[in-house]
Design an enzyme around this catalytic site. Sequence first.
Site, PDB file in Angstrom:
ATOM      1  N   TYR A 136       0.823  -1.204   0.000  1.00 26.38           N
ATOM      2  CA  TYR A 136       0.000   0.000   0.000  1.00 26.38           C
ATOM      3  C   TYR A 136       0.863   1.263   0.000  1.00 26.38           C
ATOM      4  O   TYR A 136       0.642   2.181  -0.806  1.00 26.38           O
ATOM      5  CB  TYR A 136      -0.934  -0.018   1.206  1.00 26.38           C
ATOM      6  CG  TYR A 136      -1.919   1.135   1.268  1.00 26.38           C
ATOM      7  CD1 TYR A 136      -2.730   1.436   0.188  1.00 26.38           C
ATOM      8  CD2 TYR A 136      -2.046   1.910   2.421  1.00 26.38           C
ATOM      9  CE1 TYR A 136      -3.642   2.486   0.243  1.00 26.38           C
ATOM     10  CE2 TYR A 136      -2.952   2.953   2.495  1.00 26.38           C
ATOM     11  CZ  TYR A 136      -3.741   3.241   1.401  1.00 26.38           C
ATOM     12  OH  TYR A 136      -4.629   4.277   1.461  1.00 26.38           O
TER      13      TYR A 136
ATOM     14  N   LYS B  96       1.141   4.244  -3.106  1.00 22.46           N
ATOM     15  CA  LYS B  96       0.817   5.669  -2.998  1.00 22.46           C
ATOM     16  C   LYS B  96       2.034   6.536  -3.303  1.00 22.46           C
ATOM     17  O   LYS B  96       1.898   7.651  -3.829  1.00 22.46           O
ATOM     18  CB  LYS B  96       0.258   5.972  -1.599  1.00 22.46           C
ATOM     19  CG  LYS B  96      -1.130   5.392  -1.363  1.00 22.46           C
ATOM     20  CD  LYS B  96      -2.161   5.965  -2.335  1.00 22.46           C
ATOM     21  CE  LYS B  96      -3.579   5.529  -1.994  1.00 22.46           C
ATOM     22  NZ  LYS B  96      -4.587   6.106  -2.914  1.00 22.46           N
TER      23      LYS B  96
END
Length: 270
Positions: free
Chosen positions: A166, A170
Amino acid sequence: MSGERLAGKVAIVTGGGRGLGRAMVLGLAAAGARVVTTASREAAEVEAVAREAGSDRVIPMLANVAHEEDCAGVVSGARDRFGQVDILINNAGRGMKYISQRFLNEPTRFWETDPDVWRMVIDTNVNGPFLMARAAVPVMIAAGRGRIVNISMNHATMRRRGFSPYGPSKAALESETIIWAQDLEGTGVTVNALLPGGPTATGMIPDHLPEQARTGLLDPAVIVPPLLWLASEASDGVSGRRLDASLWRGDLSDAEAAKAALDGAGWATG
């Protein structure tokens, strides 16, 4: 904040069925925009958001942003229904709960991650925004104006132990933001990153989180005021930047609030 400041504008919000997506769909519609919003699996969620908006301004669609043909279909659907695409909000994302429901207190080491789950997160969080922007940008360039907003998170979270993939996804999205802004210079199309600024009450929070821990979570609506500014004519010329919604001050003018949210929000900080 709302009124009709975005009257005549058409927005696409991916992942609009809950959390930040729902808040942004409702905020854009309240500001006068017509909105196409997507969900990859749960049509009932985006249909409920469309009903909540209380008008015919919100059109729900099933689409997986990891699929090129779905992304093209969302853009063509918006054009068929509303004639244009002015704003793209890349919000759809897969979070750490797909790696483990206990990711907050039992970090999963990267080599322990199922490669198929890794690919799913990267496909949604990195490839999805690319495919959506690739479909929407030619329409925006032809119109001479457009807004792309990529929903990001705190840099500290990108570096947090156990937050693969994750965090890396990003970080890649912020790199995409900066590069795309340069690629689009002079076209009238801007690209910026927007983050809530802290842990937010969304579907990415594990179900088992104690109720007392939830009291400190940000309301997803925190992201709406800076989003409306980014989507409006007031943000002309602002591109390749990063806004922290938690720094937006409602007691200031939009211009002053935007400056506060932009200050200190560069790649190396935040």
